[in-house]
Scaffold this active site. Structure first.
Site, PDB file in Angstrom:
ATOM      1  N   ASP A   1     -12.637  -2.794  -0.299  1.00 19.94           N
ATOM      2  CA  ASP A   1     -12.020  -3.015   0.736  1.00 19.94           C
ATOM      3  C   ASP A   1     -13.058  -2.126   1.993  1.00 19.94           C
ATOM      4  OD1 ASP A   1      -9.616  -3.471   2.371  1.00 19.94           O
ATOM      5  OD2 ASP A   1      -9.478  -1.075   2.533  1.00 19.94           O
TER       6      ASP A   1
ATOM      7  N   HIS B   1     -11.480   4.898   2.552  1.00 20.85           N
ATOM      8  CA  HIS B   1     -10.501   5.711   3.064  1.00 20.85           C
ATOM      9  C   HIS B   1      -9.394   6.064   1.998  1.00 20.85           C
ATOM     10  CE1 HIS B   1      -9.250   1.806   4.619  1.00 20.85           C
ATOM     11  NE2 HIS B   1      -7.905   2.205   3.913  1.00 20.85           N
TER      12      HIS B   1
ATOM     13  N   ASP C   1       6.801  -6.751  -8.445  1.00 19.03           N
ATOM     14  CA  ASP C   1       6.189  -6.087  -9.450  1.00 19.03           C
ATOM     15  C   ASP C   1       5.410  -6.897 -10.453  1.00 19.03           C
ATOM     16  OD1 ASP C   1       8.326  -7.160 -11.102  1.00 19.03           O
ATOM     17  OD2 ASP C   1       9.502  -5.393 -10.378  1.00 19.03           O
TER      18      ASP C   1
ATOM     19  N   ARG D   1     -12.717  -5.915  -5.833  1.00 17.53           N
ATOM     20  CA  ARG D   1     -12.974  -6.201  -4.435  1.00 17.53           C
ATOM     21  C   ARG D   1     -12.924  -4.840  -3.740  1.00 17.53           C
ATOM     22  NH1 ARG D   1      -9.847  -5.402   0.349  1.00 17.53           N
ATOM     23  NH2 ARG D   1      -9.805  -7.027   1.659  1.00 17.53           N
TER      24      ARG D   1
ATOM     25  N   ARG E   1       2.988 -12.431   4.907  1.00 20.16           N
ATOM     26  CA  ARG E   1       3.346 -11.695   3.581  1.00 20.16           C
ATOM     27  C   ARG E   1       4.706 -11.924   3.265  1.00 20.16           C
ATOM     28  NH1 ARG E   1      -0.068  -5.942   5.171  1.00 20.16           N
ATOM     29  NH2 ARG E   1      -2.165  -7.008   5.488  1.00 20.16           N
TER      30      ARG E   1
ATOM     31  N   GLU F   1     -15.650  -6.675   0.849  1.00 22.43           N
ATOM     32  CA  GLU F   1     -14.886  -7.238   1.650  1.00 22.43           C
ATOM     33  C   GLU F   1     -15.666  -7.241   3.049  1.00 22.43           C
ATOM     34  OE1 GLU F   1     -11.243  -6.966   4.768  1.00 22.43           O
ATOM     35  OE2 GLU F   1     -12.031  -5.259   3.783  1.00 22.43           O
TER      36      GLU F   1
ATOM     37  N   HIS G   1      -4.088 -11.914   3.005  1.00 30.15           N
ATOM     38  CA  HIS G   1      -2.985 -11.229   3.658  1.00 30.15           C
ATOM     39  C   HIS G   1      -3.231 -10.681   5.091  1.00 30.15           C
ATOM     40  CE1 HIS G   1      -6.117  -8.672   1.978  1.00 30.15           C
ATOM     41  NE2 HIS G   1      -5.631  -7.579   2.230  1.00 30.15           N
ATOM     42  N   ASP G   2      -4.435 -10.975   5.271  1.00 31.10           N
ATOM     43  CA  ASP G   2      -5.008 -10.321   6.755  1.00 31.10           C
ATOM     44  C   ASP G   2      -4.879 -11.468   7.917  1.00 31.10           C
ATOM     45  OD1 ASP G   2      -5.556  -7.930   6.004  1.00 31.10           O
ATOM     46  OD2 ASP G   2      -7.494  -8.093   5.438  1.00 31.10           O
TER      47      ASP G   2
ATOM     48  N   ASN H   1       9.904 -10.546  -8.144  1.00 34.12           N
ATOM     49  CA  ASN H   1      10.655  -9.034  -8.528  1.00 34.12           C
ATOM     50  C   ASN H   1      11.044  -9.136  -9.893  1.00 34.12           C
ATOM     51  OD1 ASN H   1      11.777  -6.862  -9.069  1.00 34.12           O
ATOM     52  ND2 ASN H   1      13.027  -7.005  -7.066  1.00 34.12           N
TER      53      ASN H   1
ATOM     54  N   GLY I   1      10.374  -5.456  -3.474  1.00 34.27           N
ATOM     55  CA  GLY I   1      10.466  -5.235  -4.940  1.00 34.27           C
ATOM     56  C   GLY I   1       9.712  -5.796  -5.967  1.00 34.27           C
TER      57      GLY I   1
HETATM   58  C1  ARE Z   1      -1.400  -2.124  10.047  1.00 29.31           C
HETATM   59  C2  ARE Z   1      -0.443  -3.377  10.538  1.00 29.31           C
HETATM   60  C3  ARE Z   1      -1.214  -4.256  11.821  1.00 29.31           C
HETATM   61  C4  ARE Z   1      -1.776  -3.274  12.706  1.00 29.31           C
HETATM   62  C5  ARE Z   1      -2.576  -2.113  11.995  1.00 29.31           C
HETATM   63  C6  ARE Z   1      -3.353  -1.078  13.023  1.00 29.31           C
HETATM   64  O1  ARE Z   1       0.213  -4.071   9.705  1.00 29.31           O
HETATM   65  O2  ARE Z   1      -0.250  -5.262  12.329  1.00 29.31           O
HETATM   66  O3  ARE Z   1      -2.707  -4.047  13.605  1.00 29.31           O
HETATM   67  O4  ARE Z   1      -1.881  -1.437  11.147  1.00 29.31           O
HETATM   68  O5  ARE Z   1      -2.613  -0.113  13.330  1.00 29.31           O
HETATM   69  C7  ARE Z   1      -4.097  -2.487   5.677  1.00 29.31           C
HETATM   70  C8  ARE Z   1      -2.987  -3.073   5.679  1.00 29.31           C
HETATM   71  C9  ARE Z   1      -2.572  -3.641   7.252  1.00 29.31           C
HETATM   72  C10 ARE Z   1      -2.618  -2.483   7.921  1.00 29.31           C
HETATM   73  C11 ARE Z   1      -3.697  -1.795   8.144  1.00 29.31           C
HETATM   74  C12 ARE Z   1      -4.018  -0.485   8.683  1.00 29.31           C
HETATM   75  O6  ARE Z   1      -3.111  -4.337   4.729  1.00 29.31           O
HETATM   76  O7  ARE Z   1      -1.397  -4.208   7.220  1.00 29.31           O
HETATM   77  O8  ARE Z   1      -2.295  -3.068   9.291  1.00 29.31           O
HETATM   78  O9  ARE Z   1      -4.084  -1.456   6.476  1.00 29.31           O
HETATM   79  O10 ARE Z   1      -2.857   0.436   8.377  1.00 29.31           O
HETATM   80  C13 ARE Z   1     -11.451  -5.468   9.704  1.00 29.31           C
HETATM   81  C14 ARE Z   1     -12.022  -4.634   8.719  1.00 29.31           C
HETATM   82  C15 ARE Z   1     -11.579  -5.150   7.184  1.00 29.31           C
HETATM   83  C16 ARE Z   1     -10.039  -4.939   7.315  1.00 29.31           C
HETATM   84  C17 ARE Z   1      -9.278  -5.768   8.357  1.00 29.31           C
HETATM   85  C18 ARE Z   1      -7.947  -5.418   8.800  1.00 29.31           C
HETATM   86  O11 ARE Z   1     -13.570  -4.984   8.588  1.00 29.31           O
HETATM   87  O12 ARE Z   1     -12.212  -4.428   6.269  1.00 29.31           O
HETATM   88  O13 ARE Z   1      -9.969  -5.398   9.673  1.00 29.31           O
HETATM   89  N1  ARE Z   1      -9.397  -5.359   6.008  1.00 29.31           N
HETATM   90  C19 ARE Z   1      -8.831  -4.552   5.084  1.00 29.31           C
HETATM   91  C20 ARE Z   1      -7.930  -5.264   4.274  1.00 29.31           C
HETATM   92  C21 ARE Z   1      -6.438  -4.934   5.135  1.00 29.31           C
HETATM   93  C22 ARE Z   1      -6.445  -3.418   5.055  1.00 29.31           C
HETATM   94  C23 ARE Z   1      -7.444  -2.708   5.452  1.00 29.31           C
HETATM   95  C24 ARE Z   1      -8.779  -3.107   5.437  1.00 29.31           C
HETATM   96  C25 ARE Z   1      -7.218  -1.173   5.466  1.00 29.31           C
HETATM   97  O14 ARE Z   1      -8.149  -6.379   3.828  1.00 29.31           O
HETATM   98  O15 ARE Z   1      -5.490  -5.715   4.518  1.00 29.31           O
HETATM   99  O16 ARE Z   1      -5.317  -3.146   6.037  1.00 29.31           O
HETATM  100  O17 ARE Z   1      -7.410  -0.741   4.316  1.00 29.31           O
HETATM  101  C26 ARE Z   1     -12.756  -9.374  12.809  1.00 29.31           C
HETATM  102  C27 ARE Z   1     -13.845  -8.537  12.537  1.00 29.31           C
HETATM  103  C28 ARE Z   1     -13.482  -7.790  11.150  1.00 29.31           C
HETATM  104  C29 ARE Z   1     -12.153  -7.406  11.128  1.00 29.31           C
HETATM  105  C30 ARE Z   1     -11.302  -8.872  11.291  1.00 29.31           C
HETATM  106  C31 ARE Z   1      -9.618  -8.495  10.933  1.00 29.31           C
HETATM  107  O18 ARE Z   1     -13.466 -10.697  12.329  1.00 29.31           O
HETATM  108  O19 ARE Z   1     -15.269  -8.668  12.598  1.00 29.31           O
HETATM  109  O20 ARE Z   1     -14.479  -6.636  10.812  1.00 29.31           O
HETATM  110  O21 ARE Z   1     -11.954  -6.892   9.552  1.00 29.31           O
HETATM  111  O22 ARE Z   1     -11.654  -9.222  12.411  1.00 29.31           O
HETATM  112  O23 ARE Z   1      -9.336  -7.818  12.079  1.00 29.31           O
HETATM  113 CA    CA Z   2      10.996  -4.614  -8.720  1.00 29.40          CA
END
Ligand code: ARE
Ligand code: CA
Length: 585
Positions: A328, A247, A174, A326, A472, A357, A423-424, A147, A172
């Site tokens: 998404d 999306h 940035d 990258r 995170r 991704e 972060h995932d 921050n 916070g």
């Molecule tokens: C939030 C909560 C989670 C909760 C989820 C569902 O934090 O705890 O489970 O909601 O309600 C972003 C945020 C997340 C957020 C999510 C939804 O960063 O915090 O989760 O939005 O609001 C698959 C996809 C892959 C995706 C992962 C997450 O194929 O594209 O799932 N990753 C991207 C980003 C994420 C982001 C989103 C997509 C959405 O990197 O950060 O999440 O924009 C297996 C499967 C994969 C799967 C993977 C992980 O290996 O084969 O396909 O990826 O597991 O689940």
């Molecule tokens: Ca700040």
């Protein structure tokens, strides 16, 4: 011979243009079955006296996985086109494998039987940006890195690192915070930053975009971002942003319009809606990311949506000079959109890196017309299973990694985005049950592997954290909490990677494990000029390992910088979780 296992198919990872003149040919056979493979090939139009003119070229075994052996050769057809077949010898029989099947008496002079690489058109050659091959990435989740400006803190911000993050807490972080720590990043040695989303959005992760043309005010404004990119570039650091085009967010103007005006909304074809009113509780009645109602899927087949998103994609490249996107949830968006995306972005800046991704096999996106690379989660999974969790043994690990390397052309492997966590996922130290020795081995393997490695912020100083949102946490800037030794180790590996071509991306990898030492991993990385042999003990006990490839060699051990000369029989004893890297010039 086990014919059922023999496989080849042109124009994918089995036969591809390495550059404008060079073809790479691979063949798969059953493991330990075939002893020799000869590529018989020629120019399809080169005939003398009714006889097709061919050459014979011996293929080398480039690796083996659990079930198969892989064979490889490289050639430069004079007219940039090729017909070919394979002669396989298992010691008992010699069989010719063609596109039309197997033959004991090969129909060599009838080229319609053969495999065909019609022409090496230069525009079809996969050409990812060169700079990516020498990049070490650092992933920043902007809300949690630093921050640097209290003025832009969102409402309800919590004191930095005062507690573990939840799904909707804000701390916070940035752009100013990132700028304040560019010295830190430069000192670590990274030369690329991947930022998770930075555009105006509702959540702390910003994957629910409200406005793709605006920076989220909690990170700064367009001017701060412009300065950040410039400051990074001054230090030779590239900048990659996250494109969330599968999306939008719930509060994206067009979606709000649809909610309000329903059938009368001019945006109703921007999404995939099934009926009105829109149902946002339970399972939504419109397509979304997962079942997340706040992330309505965009209709990328709609020309207006396409035009809008392509404008976004080129705007940030053109106006702010970013170096990569990258993408998404890349695999849920149509291929046709990505082809146009590539053309649009590369027209503005030809050496932009396009990273999808995708967690699965991604060959359909990696033909040169869509992405330059994907996030290499198959590499991640194997590395975690072996080094962090000891779920698989050395043999299994080498098999999986060999398989991963043969999934894609070498051109793709060299720019593959190799991450250990993100972060995932939980952080590596947490996955390794807080064992830093294991984390070191993970880093050693990642940073000596082929591709472009990425370090997730804070891992280098030993931060922990479980599944999202646990992974995170706020970056810990209190130096007494930072593991300086781990930081120095990562720094050292990055410097090896930069200064020793064979250690880094340029070295071809081959496993040379000792089967009698099941917990040791031995591999060599080779260029035309030099070789590095890396020996790792993935065990809490000490182990002895035989390395015949070091016999009678003089070399330098990189970690101790000591010169060493070996005799005929090389047996090395490694301490628990010990490692060595011998550099042979
Ligand atoms: C939030 C909560 C989670 C909760 C989820 C569902 O934090 O705890 O489970 O909601 O309600 C972003 C945020 C997340 C957020 C999510 C939804 O960063 O915090 O989760 O939005 O609001 C698959 C996809 C892959 C995706 C992962 C997450 O194929 O594209 O799932 N990753 C991207 C980003 C994420 C982001 C989103 C997509 C959405 O990197 O950060 O999440 O924009 C297996 C499967 C994969 C799967 C993977 C992980 O290996 O084969 O396909 O990826 O597991 O689940
Ligand atoms: Ca700040």
């Amino acid at each position: 011979m086990f014919k059922e296992a023999v496989y080849h198919r042109p124009k994918n990872n089995y036969a591809y243009a390495y550059d404008q003149e060079t073809l790479h040919i691979r063949l798969r056979t059953k493991k330990d079955d075939v002893q020799e493979v000869i590529l018989i090939s020629g120019d399809p139009y080169h005939w003398i006296d009714g006889k097709w003119q061919t050459n014979r070229l011996e293929m080398n075994k480039s690796g083996s996985d659990e079930l198969f052996d892989y064979w490889f050769c490289e050639l430069r057809p004079s007219q940039r086109r090729l017909r070919y077949c394979f002669e396989l010898n298992d010691g008992k029989e010699k069989i010719t494998y063609t596109e039309k099947g197997f033959f004991e008496t090969p129909p060599i002079h009838d080229t319609k039987f053969h495999f065909c690489f019609p022409f090496l058109n230069s525009i079809d050659v996969f050409d990812a940006p060169d700079w990516v091959r020498d990049t070490v990435w650092y992933q920043i989740f902007p809300e949690r890195f630093a921050n640097g400006d209290k003025e832009n803190d969102p409402h309800g911000v919590l004191p930095w690192a005062s507690q573990d993050p939840t799904q909707d807490s804000f701390f916070g972080g940035d752009f100013q915070g990132v700028m304040d720590h560019l010295d830190y990043l430069e000192n670590l040695g990274i030369n690329g930053i991947y930022f998770t989303p930075i555009f105006k959005a509702h959540s702390n992760h910003k994957y629910d975009t409200i406005d793709y043309m605006e920076i989220d005010p909690q990170f700064g404004d367009k001017e701060t971002f412009r300065t950040l990119v410039k400051e990074c570039h001054k230090r030779g650091i590239r900048v990659m942003l996250d494109a969330v085009f599968n999306h939008s967010g719930f509060y994206f103007e067009p979606f709000q319009d649809v909610i309000k005006k329903e059938h009368d909304s001019k945006y109703k074809d921007w999404f995939h809606l099934r009926e009105f009113p829109l149902k946002t509780e339970g399972i939504p009645n419109y397509d979304t990311f997962g079942f997340v109602a706040s992330m309505p899927k965009l209709n990328t087949e709609n020309p207006e949506v396409k035009a809008y998103l392509l404008k976004v994609a080129t705007y940030w490249v053109k106006e702010f000079d970013i170096d990569g996107w990258r993408l998404d949830v890349a695999n849920e968006v149509d291929h046709s959109f990505w082809r146009e995306f590539r053309n649009a972005v590369k027209t503005v800046k030809p050496d932009t890196y396009i990273l999808g991704e995708i967690w699965h096999d991604s060959i359909p996106w990696l033909q040169g017309d869509q992405f330059d690379a994907v996030m290499n989660y198959p590499f991640t999974d194997a590395s975690i299973d072996y080094f962090a969790q000891n779920k698989i043994n050395t043999k299994q690990f080498s098999n999986v990694i060999t398989n991963v390397l043969h999934m894609y052309p070498e051109t793709v492997n060299q720019v593959s985005f190799n991450l250990l966590d993100s972060h995932d996922t939980p952080r590596i130290l947490t996955l390794a049950d807080n064992n830093k020795d294991r984390v070191r081995l993970l880093y050693l393997f990642q940073l000596s592997f082929i591709g472009t490695p990425c370090i997730y912020y804070g891992d280098e100083i030993g931060m922990t954290g479980g599944e999202d949102p646990g992974c995170r946490k706020c970056m810990d800037w209190d130096s007494s909490n930072q593991d300086q030794q781990l930081f120095s180790f990562v720094q050292q590996l990055i410097s090896f990677r930069k200064s020793i071509p064979a250690f880094g991306n340029r070295g071809k990898l081959q496993f040379i494990n000792d089967d009698n030492s099941p917990n040791s991993l031995v591999y060599e990385k080779t260029t035309d000029e030099e070789k590095v042999i890396i020996i790792i003990n993935n065990d809490h006990k000490s182990n002895k390992v035989r390395v015949p490839k070091l016999a009678n060699k003089s070399c330098k051990e990189l970690f101790s910088q000591s010169e060493q000369t070996f005799g005929d029989d090389v047996t090395i004893e490694l301490a628990p979780f010990g490692y060595l890297a011998y550099h042979i010039v």
